[in-house]
Design an enzyme around this catalytic site. Structure first.
Site, mmCIF file in Angstrom:
data_model
loop_
_atom_site.group_PDB
_atom_site.id
_atom_site.type_symbol
_atom_site.label_atom_id
_atom_site.label_comp_id
_atom_site.label_asym_id
_atom_site.label_seq_id
_atom_site.Cartn_x
_atom_site.Cartn_y
_atom_site.Cartn_z
ATOM 1 C CG ASP A 1 -6.117 -10.365 -5.047
ATOM 2 O OD1 ASP A 1 -7.229 -9.929 -4.697
ATOM 3 O OD2 ASP A 1 -5.927 -11.539 -5.433
ATOM 4 C CG LEU A 2 -2.795 -2.674 -3.382
ATOM 5 C CD1 LEU A 2 -2.561 -1.927 -4.685
ATOM 6 C CD2 LEU A 2 -3.347 -1.727 -2.315
ATOM 7 C CG ASP A 3 1.067 -3.353 -3.578
ATOM 8 O OD1 ASP A 3 1.250 -2.992 -4.754
ATOM 9 O OD2 ASP A 3 0.928 -2.553 -2.636
ATOM 10 C CD GLU A 4 -1.299 -10.220 -1.604
ATOM 11 O OE1 GLU A 4 -0.585 -11.184 -1.909
ATOM 12 O OE2 GLU A 4 -1.522 -9.879 -0.426
ATOM 13 N N GLY B 1 0.796 -1.212 0.000
ATOM 14 C CA GLY B 1 0.000 0.000 0.000
ATOM 15 C C GLY B 1 0.834 1.269 0.000
#
Length: 282
Positions: free
Chosen positions: A224-227, A199
């Site tokens: 999926d954020l930063d995944e 994030g």
């Protein structure tokens, strides 16, 4: 002579390497570089072969000759002509160190890509980009205009035939719908050593935890954020005397070199997907 790259994966069995090599030789091609990997948890075999081919050889023609081997081992395979450079779009916000680094590496021929445009939600880098003779697209965005802005972005991608998007510190989160549509075609640089400090403001998070090592991560974008699957990472030691701003400054060099390596691996067909992970033949 044309140079092609074959990448493949399949359930591991005896004889794969020999069958691939024999098929390449049977089409009068010469192997220049080869790497393979067996993933024990999945039982899958991965391989990348770079080879010189006779004049007139195309990926389609090679695939026709390779088809018996492909079918015999039930392979997922791609054949790429290295002379055909992928069409690339760079995206940036206000922070330009990754943009500048990529522009320089592209200009000196270190990144084999056709850079068709740069898009940004700010005007800060227009003159820098246009000085390189590259079209600059200003795509402002707010919470209320996000859907319209992404529609413009998608229109640009389709119009220019963009095959890869590089988020060079583009500080906007792509919507789930756009991330799904472009999955596997977007590389992001995150300014932390994922999975730590996801994030916003990761260097500030790292400073608050008193870390002794900071890093950067290049990964494919997913909903999926930063995944997304990680491509490349690097780190640098820091200490208690450094402020959050010091960490940000130190991180710029890490981010630039990590993103450049990840982009080069993608352009040279060195990355194979293995579920949520990647196999990277460096």
């Amino acid at each position: 002579m044309p140079e092609l790259v074959l990448t493949l994966s399949c359930i591991d069995r005896k004889g794969i390497v020999g069958a691939v090599g024999s098929s390449i030789a049977a089409q009068d091609c010469n192997i220049l570089e080869s790497a393979q990997y067996f993933d024990r948890p999945s039982g899958r075999f991965f391989m990348r072969v770079h080879f010189a081919a006779p004049e007139g050889m195309t990926p389609e023609r090679f695939r026709d000759g390779f088809r018996p081997t492909l079918l015999a081992y039930d392979m997922d395979a791609e054949i790429t002509d290295l002379a055909v450079r992928p069409r690339v779009l760079l995206m940036v916000s206000k922070t330009g160190h990754c943009l500048n680094d990529l522009l320089y590496r592209w200009r000196i021929g270190q990144l084999p890509m056709d850079l068709v445009a740069v898009a940004s939600n700010h005007e800060d880098w227009r003159k820098r980009v246009e000085a390189e003779g590259i079209p600059f697209h200003f795509l402002p965005i707010t919470a209320d205009t996000k859907a319209d802005q992404e529609a413009q972005l998608l229109e640009l991608v389709e119009k220019e035939g963009v095959e890869l998007i590089i988020l060079a510190r583009y500080m906007q989160i792509l919507s789930d719908a756009l991330s799904r549509r472009l999955e596997g075609r977007v590389i992001n640089i995150h300014h932390s050593f994922l999975p730590s400090f996801k994030g916003a403001k990761p260097y500030h998070q790292a400073h608050a935890r008193g870390v002794k090592i900071i890093g950067a991560t290049a990964h494919y974008v997913t909903p999926d954020l930063d995944e997304g699957p990680i491509i490349e990472q690097d780190t640098e030691r820091v200490d208690h005397t450094m402020s959050p701003d010091d960490l940000v400054a130190a991180g710029r060099d890490i981010e630039s070199r990590v993103l450049a390596r990840a982009v080069r691996f993608h352009l040279e067909q060195r990355i194979l997907k293995n579920g949520d992970r990647t196999i990277v033949f460096k």
